[in-house]
Design an enzyme around this catalytic site. Structure first.
Site, PDB file in Angstrom:
ATOM      1  N   HIS A  36       0.841  -1.200   0.000  1.00  0.00           N
ATOM      2  CA  HIS A  36       0.000   0.000   0.000  1.00  0.00           C
ATOM      3  C   HIS A  36       0.877   1.251   0.000  1.00  0.00           C
ATOM      4  CE1 HIS A  36      -2.760   2.946   2.163  1.00  0.00           C
ATOM      5  NE2 HIS A  36      -3.451   2.605   1.085  1.00  0.00           N
ATOM      6  N   HIS A  78      -0.978  10.064  -3.198  1.00  0.00           N
ATOM      7  CA  HIS A  78      -2.241   9.547  -2.696  1.00  0.00           C
ATOM      8  C   HIS A  78      -3.382  10.555  -2.780  1.00  0.00           C
ATOM      9  CE1 HIS A  78      -5.247   8.589   0.483  1.00  0.00           C
ATOM     10  NE2 HIS A  78      -5.150   7.417  -0.114  1.00  0.00           N
TER      11      HIS A  78
END
Length: 715
Positions: A36, A78
């Site tokens: 991630h 992100h």
């Protein structure tokens, strides 16, 4: 002895019983592990160093969130904002919008490249979101483009081909609605075009394309005709983006799931949506509806340092999702802990057992020193060092030279040609011999260079052609000693491990010609980090033996010192290596240094064909006078196939060196750990060939099962 044999027999039977009853748990290792934002639990998210760490920790896929820059280039980040992962507010203080936020779409790629990326923090308070992770504003990291990251993973897969390591990409199109509001309605088309150029076009390719905007995924499948594996990300409505109009209540209903199954291959829900809590945790309605529609499930985000309730520990959490729910994959900030869990409790027990045997018998694994990081990325870059840490290297070896403004630059040579684009950026700054020397450039100038895999200067031919491509478009950067130290200390803090740094002081005599005492500057730098004791995680080495004496006697350093040794004809320094390799020379050195680091050809005798004829006296004399021996440099691509392992075996078993300086720390570590399982056992009971056979069969069966699952899965 009979009692010992019986005890060992009982232990083996016990382990076999556990092994048999845990085969199901071993099989669970086929779960797809998704890094991630990289290994973001340890290094700043979406930086190449975090991705390199994730790659080395054994992920199957690495995630890329992408947003558009002002000049329509997909950036891996992100959020649509820059102000929680970079120094944009101080670098461009007037470029925020009326809400006070700094948006990526308001900056060009060139401007974004000037920013320093960091661990995530609150843009309001400036405090880190995860205080125990990598420290804020330590070392130096940068944001990259999607193209750079795809080249990064492609290059790593190429360099790791001998190890059968092929990692996929997991791309998220961020906030399509926001981009439409910014007149970027072609965002998905831009991303798909880039993916197509890198041969990501089919469901069978190692890629997933994900998005929180289900309508956009529907458009990608039906209108844009993409055949990629699509993943619908599912939060609840209260966590919906302010720009999104997606109704997650509908898409999470049984009708919505059935509708979604016509254009996606799987879902990525928050993990809390997959269970219902009563007296026990049971699969939720969402989970059951998804399974009815034959969609895979990749929940997010598994963090070892987050609130784990209702789970007691991270392992318990993983056990529930992997073993009970049997999710197909999961997003994690801590790939190493997730991957280790997938191998089952049996492996943990076996390792513990073998560790105890080793401690009882005094069997120690040789140290493995990552030479300039690893062979899989351009040497000495922070990404290469990060990967060496991920592979488990005990020590990372770096080299330092001085710049014109007395900055300690991490680079192997005193010149820049052969590892950078210096000839393109500064075509007129070479000396009469054609080389560009580090000492002729300031740090600010050196920051402009891109570092590449080593190539032959003025020729361009890659020195090791099977490694990471030297013609990549990725902007790897030089780092300073300060930044490398901060990487070491920050990773040690984040991982709770103790890796070490071996610093080679390059050519002290050369630097003295410019009135620069490089050793004094190195020691002053280390002092600033309070790295002054022999127990601290730094070691100094140099080829100039007399400089080591100067460091110990005149500069008063207590740090551990290693003496590098080469041939006199190389002219590396004025030291007489022929003398220092003699018994008298080694005896003299034992009053100054703790170890010798000789070329491996000084430790054994070779014939003209490279065949080993026997062992020299160097290791025997060194051990006689209390010195360790760490020969250099062991490279798998110079000893392909089994011959590399045979070379390592000879130096370990016959020469009895104390460690290896190697470009391939993972290969040597895997070999040593595999061999020590047998060595430790037979050390306790050397006369029992049957016991060795039983353990060999156990390890063989275990490895067959684990390896058969390691790189396979439903995709």
């Amino acid at each position: 002895m009979k009692d010992i044999n019986l005890s060992i027999g009982f232990i083996i039977c016990f382990l076999i019983l556990i092994f048999i009853t845990n085969v199901k748990s071993i099989k669970s290792s086929s779960v797809v592990v998704i890094g991630h934002r990289g290994a973001s639990g340890y290094l700043p998210e979406h930086t190449l160093s975090a991705k390199a760490l994730a790659y080395g920790q054994g992920v199957d896929y690495i995630e890329q969130d992408v947003v558009l820059s002002k000049d329509n280039v997909p950036i891996v980040i992100h959020d649509i904002y820059l102000d929680e992962i970079s120094n944009v507010a101080s670098q461009y203080p007037t470029r925020n919008r009326s809400d006070g936020r700094f948006y990526a779409i308001d900056f060009t790629v060139a401007e974004i490249k000037t920013l320093r990326a960091s661990e995530r923090f609150s843009h309001q308070t400036g405090k880190p979101i995860y205080p125990k992770r990598f420290p804020l504003n330590q070392s130096i990291f940068h944001l990259v483009t999607l193209v750079e990251e795809l080249e990064f993973i492609t290059g790593l897969n190429k360099a790791n081909i001998d190890n059968n390591k092929q990692v996929g990409v997991y791309v998220e199109i961020k906030e399509p609605s926001y981009h439409r509001n910014e007149n970027r309605s072609n965002f998905s088309e831009i991303v798909l075009d880039i993916l197509r150029k890198y041969n990501y076009t089919k469901r069978t390719d190692k890629i997933f394309l994900q998005c929180f905007d289900l309508e956009e995924l529907q458009r990608i499948r039906l209108q844009l005709q993409s055949d990629l594996k699509l993943v619908g990300l599912l939060p609840d409505n209260k966590h919906r983006s302010i720009y999104s109009k997606t109704d997650y209540t509908y898409w999470r209903s049984d009708v919505g799931i059935e509708d979604m199954s016509t254009f996606v291959d799987g879902i990525g829900p928050h993990y809390s949506l997959l269970y219902e809590q009563g007296n026990t945790l049971e699969p939720s309605k969402l989970y059951n509806d998804v399974r009815k529609n034959n969609l895979f499930i990749h929940p997010y985000t598994f963090r070892n340092d987050a609130d784990l309730k209702p789970f007691a520990t991270f392992d318990v959490m993983l056990e529930f999702f992997i073993d009970k729910l049997k999710v197909d994959g999961l997003f994690t900030d801590h790939p190493d802990k997730t991957r280790k869990r997938g191998v089952s409790r049996m492996l943990v027990i076996t390792i513990l057992f073998l560790y105890v045997l080793g401690r009882v018998q005094g069997v120690a694994r040789p140290l493995v020193i990552g030479h300039r990081g690893t062979a899989y990325l351009p040497e000495l870059t922070l990404a290469s060092q990060s990967m060496a840490y991920a592979y488990g290297a005990d020590i990372i070896e770096i080299d330092v030279c001085l710049s014109r403004d007395n900055q300690l630059i991490v680079i192997h040579d005193i010149y820049l040609d052969g590892v950078s684009n210096v000839a393109e950026i500064f075509p007129n700054r070479n000396r009469s011999n054609g080389f560009h020397y580090v000492i002729d450039f300031d740090l600010a100038e050196l920051r402009r260079l891109s570092i590449r895999e080593r190539f032959i200067p003025f020729n361009g031919t890659q020195v090791f052609p099977l490694r990471f491509p030297s013609n990549t478009n990725i902007s790897f950067h030089l780092s300073t000693l300060n930044e490398t130290i901060e990487l070491l200390l920050g990773l040690n803090r984040a991982t709770r491990e103790r890796r070490q740094l071996l610093i080679e002081i390059k050519k002290p005599e050369y630097h003295s010609k410019y009135n620069k005492s490089i050793s004094s500057i190195v020691l002053a730098t280390l002092n600033a980090y309070n790295l002054i004791q022999p127990t601290d995680p730094v070691i100094l080495q140099t080829f100039h033996i007399e400089e080591l004496m100067h460091i110990r006697r005149n500069l008063g350093s207590k740090l551990r010192l290693f003496a590098l040794m080469t041939w006199n004809r190389i002219n590396e320094s004025s030291s007489d290596y022929d003398f220092y390799r003699s018994e008298e020379g080694i005896r003299n050195l034992s009053n100054i240094v703790q170890a010798l680091a000789p070329n491996h050809e000084f430790v054994v005798n070779y014939d003209s064909n490279g065949t080993i004829l026997g062992v020299t006296n160097l290791t025997k004399w060194a051990h006689q006078y209390g010195l360790a021996v760490y020969p250099y440099t062991f490279r798998q691509d110079l000893f392909p196939g089994k011959s590399f392992e045979q070379l390592i075996a000879y130096f370990w078993d016959t020469v009895k060196v104390d460690g290896f300086i190697t470009d391939h720390p993972n290969v040597i570590l895997e070999y040593l750990q595999r061999e020590m399982t047998l060595t430790n056992f037979t050390t306790i009971n050397p006369n029992s060939s049957s016991s060795r056979f039983v353990l060999s069969i156990m390890i063989l069966i275990f490895n067959i099962i684990v390896m058969s699952k390691k790189f396979t899965g439903p995709y």
